[in-house]
Motif scaffolding. Sequence first.
Motif, mmCIF file in Angstrom:
data_model
loop_
_atom_site.group_PDB
_atom_site.id
_atom_site.type_symbol
_atom_site.label_atom_id
_atom_site.label_comp_id
_atom_site.label_asym_id
_atom_site.label_seq_id
_atom_site.Cartn_x
_atom_site.Cartn_y
_atom_site.Cartn_z
ATOM 1 N N GLY A 1 0.824 -1.197 0.000
ATOM 2 C CA GLY A 1 0.000 0.000 0.000
ATOM 3 C C GLY A 1 0.860 1.250 0.000
ATOM 4 N N GLY A 2 0.241 2.383 -0.269
ATOM 5 C CA GLY A 2 0.953 3.643 -0.259
ATOM 6 C C GLY A 2 0.014 4.807 -0.026
ATOM 7 N N TRP A 3 0.574 5.913 0.414
ATOM 8 C CA TRP A 3 -0.177 7.122 0.716
ATOM 9 C C TRP A 3 0.463 8.308 0.020
ATOM 10 C CZ3 TRP A 3 -4.294 7.025 4.301
ATOM 11 C CH2 TRP A 3 -4.464 5.823 4.991
ATOM 12 N N LEU A 4 -0.379 9.187 -0.525
ATOM 13 C CA LEU A 4 0.075 10.439 -1.130
ATOM 14 C C LEU A 4 -0.777 11.577 -0.581
ATOM 15 C CD1 LEU A 4 0.433 9.716 -4.975
ATOM 16 C CD2 LEU A 4 2.269 10.082 -3.330
ATOM 17 N N SER A 5 -0.160 12.758 -0.442
ATOM 18 C CA SER A 5 -0.910 13.925 0.009
ATOM 19 C C SER A 5 -0.375 15.182 -0.663
ATOM 20 C CB SER A 5 -0.801 14.084 1.523
ATOM 21 O OG SER A 5 -1.475 15.258 1.944
ATOM 22 N N ASP A 6 -1.279 16.121 -0.901
ATOM 23 C CA ASP A 6 -0.871 17.440 -1.407
ATOM 24 C C ASP A 6 -0.962 18.485 -0.295
ATOM 25 O OD1 ASP A 6 -3.591 17.933 -1.140
ATOM 26 O OD2 ASP A 6 -3.874 18.635 -3.191
ATOM 27 N N GLY A 7 -1.134 18.028 0.931
ATOM 28 C CA GLY A 7 -1.244 18.939 2.071
ATOM 29 C C GLY A 7 -2.683 19.158 2.499
ATOM 30 N N ARG A 8 -3.615 18.959 1.584
ATOM 31 C CA ARG A 8 -5.041 19.088 1.890
ATOM 32 C C ARG A 8 -5.795 17.814 1.584
ATOM 33 N NH1 ARG A 8 -7.623 21.851 -1.980
ATOM 34 N NH2 ARG A 8 -9.519 20.686 -2.069
ATOM 35 N N ARG A 9 -5.416 17.167 0.489
ATOM 36 C CA ARG A 9 -6.076 15.931 0.078
ATOM 37 C C ARG A 9 -5.123 14.754 0.258
ATOM 38 N NH1 ARG A 9 -7.299 17.832 -5.769
ATOM 39 N NH2 ARG A 9 -5.303 18.774 -5.314
ATOM 40 N N VAL A 10 -5.720 13.561 0.431
ATOM 41 C CA VAL A 10 -4.945 12.345 0.662
ATOM 42 C C VAL A 10 -5.485 11.237 -0.228
ATOM 43 C CG1 VAL A 10 -4.315 10.594 2.372
ATOM 44 C CG2 VAL A 10 -4.552 12.970 3.077
ATOM 45 N N LEU A 11 -4.570 10.429 -0.786
ATOM 46 C CA LEU A 11 -4.945 9.221 -1.515
ATOM 47 C C LEU A 11 -4.284 8.032 -0.832
ATOM 48 C CD1 LEU A 11 -4.545 10.237 -5.272
ATOM 49 C CD2 LEU A 11 -6.669 9.930 -4.001
ATOM 50 N N HIS A 12 -5.074 6.982 -0.596
ATOM 51 C CA HIS A 12 -4.546 5.740 -0.025
ATOM 52 C C HIS A 12 -4.692 4.637 -1.068
ATOM 53 C CE1 HIS A 12 -5.079 2.159 2.872
ATOM 54 N NE2 HIS A 12 -3.806 2.315 2.565
ATOM 55 N N PHE A 13 -3.581 4.017 -1.452
ATOM 56 C CA PHE A 13 -3.552 2.918 -2.410
ATOM 57 C C PHE A 13 -3.394 1.632 -1.609
ATOM 58 C CE2 PHE A 13 -2.283 6.656 -4.632
ATOM 59 C CZ PHE A 13 -2.627 6.481 -5.971
ATOM 60 N N ARG A 14 -4.321 0.672 -1.806
ATOM 61 C CA ARG A 14 -4.282 -0.580 -1.047
ATOM 62 C C ARG A 14 -4.560 -1.751 -1.983
ATOM 63 N NH1 ARG A 14 -7.783 -4.036 1.572
ATOM 64 N NH2 ARG A 14 -9.590 -2.899 0.859
ATOM 65 N N PRO A 15 -3.651 -2.730 -2.050
ATOM 66 C CA PRO A 15 -3.891 -3.897 -2.903
ATOM 67 C C PRO A 15 -5.118 -4.673 -2.426
ATOM 68 C CG PRO A 15 -1.616 -3.842 -2.143
ATOM 69 C CD PRO A 15 -2.354 -2.781 -1.387
ATOM 70 N N THR A 16 -5.970 -5.070 -3.369
ATOM 71 C CA THR A 16 -7.147 -5.864 -3.018
ATOM 72 C C THR A 16 -7.097 -7.246 -3.658
ATOM 73 O OG1 THR A 16 -8.371 -4.893 -4.855
ATOM 74 C CG2 THR A 16 -8.672 -3.890 -2.694
ATOM 75 N N HIS A 17 -6.535 -7.342 -4.850
ATOM 76 C CA HIS A 17 -6.438 -8.624 -5.548
ATOM 77 C C HIS A 17 -5.066 -8.681 -6.204
ATOM 78 C CE1 HIS A 17 -7.754 -12.187 -7.732
ATOM 79 N NE2 HIS A 17 -7.106 -11.683 -8.772
ATOM 80 N N TRP A 18 -4.292 -9.710 -5.881
ATOM 81 C CA TRP A 18 -2.927 -9.766 -6.385
ATOM 82 C C TRP A 18 -2.551 -11.201 -6.687
ATOM 83 C CZ3 TRP A 18 -0.829 -4.946 -6.741
ATOM 84 C CH2 TRP A 18 0.471 -4.855 -7.216
ATOM 85 N N ASP A 19 -2.535 -11.540 -7.964
ATOM 86 C CA ASP A 19 -2.011 -12.832 -8.382
ATOM 87 C C ASP A 19 -1.222 -12.646 -9.668
ATOM 88 O OD1 ASP A 19 -3.785 -12.979 -10.621
ATOM 89 O OD2 ASP A 19 -5.288 -14.016 -9.437
ATOM 90 N N ARG A 20 -0.771 -13.723 -10.228
ATOM 91 C CA ARG A 20 0.117 -13.638 -11.391
ATOM 92 C C ARG A 20 -0.532 -12.959 -12.598
ATOM 93 N NH1 ARG A 20 3.745 -18.602 -13.441
ATOM 94 N NH2 ARG A 20 4.781 -17.498 -15.113
ATOM 95 N N TRP A 21 -1.829 -13.113 -12.759
ATOM 96 C CA TRP A 21 -2.511 -12.626 -13.958
ATOM 97 C C TRP A 21 -3.285 -11.339 -13.751
ATOM 98 C CZ3 TRP A 21 -2.474 -17.615 -12.146
ATOM 99 C CH2 TRP A 21 -1.691 -18.501 -12.884
ATOM 100 N N SER A 22 -3.558 -11.001 -12.527
ATOM 101 C CA SER A 22 -4.407 -9.835 -12.285
ATOM 102 C C SER A 22 -4.013 -9.154 -10.983
ATOM 103 C CB SER A 22 -5.871 -10.290 -12.220
ATOM 104 O OG SER A 22 -6.702 -9.231 -11.838
ATOM 105 N N GLN A 23 -3.783 -7.857 -11.061
ATOM 106 C CA GLN A 23 -3.489 -7.072 -9.863
ATOM 107 C C GLN A 23 -4.436 -5.877 -9.826
ATOM 108 O OE1 GLN A 23 -0.466 -7.219 -12.131
ATOM 109 N NE2 GLN A 23 -0.232 -9.307 -11.450
ATOM 110 N N ARG A 24 -5.123 -5.704 -8.692
ATOM 111 C CA ARG A 24 -6.064 -4.597 -8.513
ATOM 112 C C ARG A 24 -5.757 -3.903 -7.196
ATOM 113 N NH1 ARG A 24 -8.998 -3.639 -12.709
ATOM 114 N NH2 ARG A 24 -10.573 -2.588 -11.490
ATOM 115 N N LEU A 25 -5.960 -2.588 -7.208
ATOM 116 C CA LEU A 25 -5.776 -1.793 -5.995
ATOM 117 C C LEU A 25 -7.018 -0.957 -5.741
ATOM 118 C CD1 LEU A 25 -2.748 -1.744 -7.548
ATOM 119 C CD2 LEU A 25 -2.228 -0.702 -5.357
#
Length: 91
Positions: free
Chosen positions: A21-45
């Motif tokens: 997972g990862g987090w980004l911010s511009d000082g006011r807004r925040v985005l959180h990236f979190r893996p939900t499905h991760w296998d050899r053929w398909s990766q979703r966050l």
Amino acid sequence: MTSARGKAAGASRRPPLSPKGGWLSDGRRVLHFRPTHWDRWSQRLEVTSGELLPDQAVPLLKRRWELSREEALRLWTEKRGEGWQPCGPQW
């Protein structure tokens, strides 16, 4: 030996091959990236956006959506280009 290893790992700008997972911010807004499905053929966050409010301890969650790994990497790169910075967990 470990310090050289730490430098090499920190210097890498390549995206991780394993779910992380990862987090980004511009000082006011925040985005959180979190893996939900991760296998050899398909990766979703799952990406959750939030807004930091001055009178609140926790950001106001605004939106949640799911992206492919490629789409998430594009969004991360785009936001970094706009000046967003990695940050620690916000919620």
